[in-house]
Design a protein around this motif. Sequence first.
Motif, PDB file in Angstrom:
ATOM      1  N   THR A 154      37.380  26.975  58.253  1.00  0.00           N
ATOM      2  CA  THR A 154      36.871  27.349  56.934  1.00  0.00           C
ATOM      3  C   THR A 154      38.012  27.687  55.984  1.00  0.00           C
ATOM      4  N   GLY A 155      38.055  26.963  54.881  1.00  0.00           N
ATOM      5  CA  GLY A 155      38.881  27.383  53.767  1.00  0.00           C
ATOM      6  C   GLY A 155      38.005  28.182  52.815  1.00  0.00           C
ATOM      7  N   MET A 156      38.632  28.856  51.892  1.00  0.00           N
ATOM      8  CA  MET A 156      37.834  29.656  50.961  1.00  0.00           C
ATOM      9  C   MET A 156      38.527  29.707  49.612  1.00  0.00           C
ATOM     10  N   VAL A 157      37.729  29.619  48.584  1.00  0.00           N
ATOM     11  CA  VAL A 157      38.250  29.768  47.230  1.00  0.00           C
ATOM     12  C   VAL A 157      37.455  30.865  46.552  1.00  0.00           C
ATOM     13  N   THR A 158      38.160  31.817  45.976  1.00  0.00           N
ATOM     14  CA  THR A 158      37.502  32.939  45.309  1.00  0.00           C
ATOM     15  C   THR A 158      37.795  32.889  43.818  1.00  0.00           C
ATOM     16  N   GLY A 159      36.737  32.941  43.052  1.00  0.00           N
ATOM     17  CA  GLY A 159      36.868  32.968  41.596  1.00  0.00           C
ATOM     18  C   GLY A 159      36.634  34.374  41.082  1.00  0.00           C
ATOM     19  N   THR A 160      37.483  34.799  40.179  1.00  0.00           N
ATOM     20  CA  THR A 160      37.312  36.103  39.533  1.00  0.00           C
ATOM     21  C   THR A 160      36.859  35.859  38.100  1.00  0.00           C
ATOM     22  N   PHE A 161      35.806  36.533  37.727  1.00  0.00           N
ATOM     23  CA  PHE A 161      35.259  36.380  36.383  1.00  0.00           C
ATOM     24  C   PHE A 161      35.640  37.585  35.529  1.00  0.00           C
ATOM     25  N   ALA A 162      35.715  37.349  34.234  1.00  0.00           N
ATOM     26  CA  ALA A 162      36.089  38.442  33.335  1.00  0.00           C
ATOM     27  C   ALA A 162      35.011  39.513  33.297  1.00  0.00           C
ATOM     28  N   ASP A 163      33.778  39.074  33.444  1.00  0.00           N
ATOM     29  CA  ASP A 163      32.683  40.039  33.433  1.00  0.00           C
ATOM     30  C   ASP A 163      32.210  40.316  34.859  1.00  0.00           C
ATOM     31  N   ALA A 164      31.492  41.391  35.035  1.00  0.00           N
ATOM     32  CA  ALA A 164      31.007  41.748  36.375  1.00  0.00           C
ATOM     33  C   ALA A 164      29.851  40.830  36.770  1.00  0.00           C
ATOM     34  N   VAL A 165      29.874  40.379  38.010  1.00  0.00           N
ATOM     35  CA  VAL A 165      28.784  39.535  38.514  1.00  0.00           C
ATOM     36  C   VAL A 165      27.986  40.249  39.607  1.00  0.00           C
TER      37      VAL A 165
END
Lengths: 534, 136
Positions: free
Chosen positions: A308-319
Amino acid sequence: MKDDVVIVGAGASGAAAAWKLASAGLRVTCLEQGGWVDPADTPSLRPDWEIARQTTHHPNPNVRQGPADYPVDDSEAAIKPFLYNAVGGSTILWGAHFPRFRPSDFRVRTLDGVADDWPISYEDLAPWYEENDRIMGVAGLSGDPGNPPRGPRQMPPVPPGVAATRMARAFDRLGWHWWPCDVAINTESYGEGRGACNNCGPCDLGCPQGARSATDVSYWPMALRAGVRLITGARVFEVETDAQGRATGVAYLDAAGQVQRHRAAVVALAANGLGTARLMLLSRSKRFPEGIANDTGLVGRRLMHHPTGMVTGTFADAVEGWRGPFAVSILCQEFYETDPTRDFVRGYQMQLIRSDGPVGTAVGGYLPRVPWGPGHHARFRQVFGHTASLTVTTEDLPRDDNRVTLSATLTDANGIPAPKMTYSLDDNTRRMIEHGIARATEAFTEAGAVDITPQRLVANAGFHLLGTACMGADPGASVVDARSRAHAVPNLVILDGSVFTTAAALNPTSTIQALALRAADLLIRDRKGIEVAA
Amino acid sequence: MSAALLLDTLLPGDEAFPPGHVVAEALAAHDRFGPALERILALLPEDFASQPPEARVTTLAAIEATHSEAFSALVLAAYSLYYTHPKVAAVLEASTGYRAGPPQPGGHALAPFDPALLAIPAVRAPLYRPTPEAET
């Protein structure tokens, strides 16, 4: 009086087969080295629940070191073991993804010229998938173009939440497949005394609502009513045989550490791809000097995970990723099937994972650990509750050198050799992960993430332990036949993921249980003709 | 004293978050985490307490470089206790909307799934490959 069947392991497959066999009137005993886990004792009811995740309820037995655990020698393994020893097995700590294999997953040699075809097809297994779905309870939605048509699920899907809704729209703009995950989580009350999910998050710590299906709350109540005798605290260390190599029963250490023997006409192993291989290798005799049913030397070989690879996205607003079942929302199977224009064969799926609580965010996992020191709090604020992750769950092709053996240096608390995992990734898998990381990055970019972080291999992802007693039509090239019975031992049945011929690129529990139910039904059908020890 | 300074160097605190020493006693007494603190304390130079804050960061970075496994164990322990400390939980609740404390039995509202989300993927052609069995 000896039993008709003794089953080793009370997890996903052992529970299903025990219920099925006992319901047909067979005398069945199940031996489980762990005990019962009371859902009302879940750490999710305590303020220190995230500390429990790092210690007493860690999924890696080497970290957890619980009294029922056995150590695993992972010194030569790129992926670390995740499993649980209890009534319910690893469903005690699972995320409850419940996809089915695709038809092509059973035909990789025919379609792609790699690995081996299964000796059964999706169509062969479909009735048992259906039966298992009814008992476990599945939330999901018909109409997925990624899979063959099938009937309605028992319950509507888990709601996606903020991040998954955003990612779904991004997939739509990219023209990629996505669909709500099939999950063994109640979105409405379903089953015996099992309530609906209340969206709390850490399914891995147990579910006091009984909403997340695990076999301790789904199959076991029915199995016990059907007459199964369940013995906990029983650590099986040998499958015993007669001079002809037929199984006569098992030997185990009881909760007091005393050796006990249990005779049965049929022995069924359901101790997962690690524990079953270990037990088979431990079961040496004059007839089987390298372990029971190991004439081919294949027992323990062909170990497959889902790298498993993983990509994490960070958003400017809270999700608000702390809301909702941590592992499940939506998945994308756009890149699941082989495409000859790519530089790898077979494929992968991407699953959206929600984010973590404060401890999980700080210590890292989806993202690297938040750095200590002067910048710590600012970085924590940037990421806490602002992230979502896409796994790149790849199909692992079987290789003989990825294997389970007996450790030469490590033993369990009873002095029994621990299993050793020897495991590395091949180039096909690495290329697949790279492709998946690029696509996941593209998806997060489309969704508006302000920061995107890839992990090329999630080491702590050894939750799918497959292939170590593989199924095949050729007795010279496989361990069990299409009925899950050992070619070399007519009254030895293997019920868990050890029998997987290939691994597909998705969560295996639904398939493991369907295979166990099928093996049990075929055993019921054939039992009068099976050669057993005197 | 050194434990408190060590933890304050890892987790300095700011206008809202308290400094790391709020977990010093709990960490020292913790059955699983306590040894991680002891291992790193044993590696600190004698003058650690008298070093200026910037120098303490440099000192710990050097220990992390040479004893990475032991240092990671301490960071795991410190973060685990810090982010479950009531004072930190209060900051999280006030600043993020996160409800600190046990996830159960409260949970969060489970909204119904909106099938309209699937308007685009639902009309795609099948994308699973046919097999010989499916064609017969």
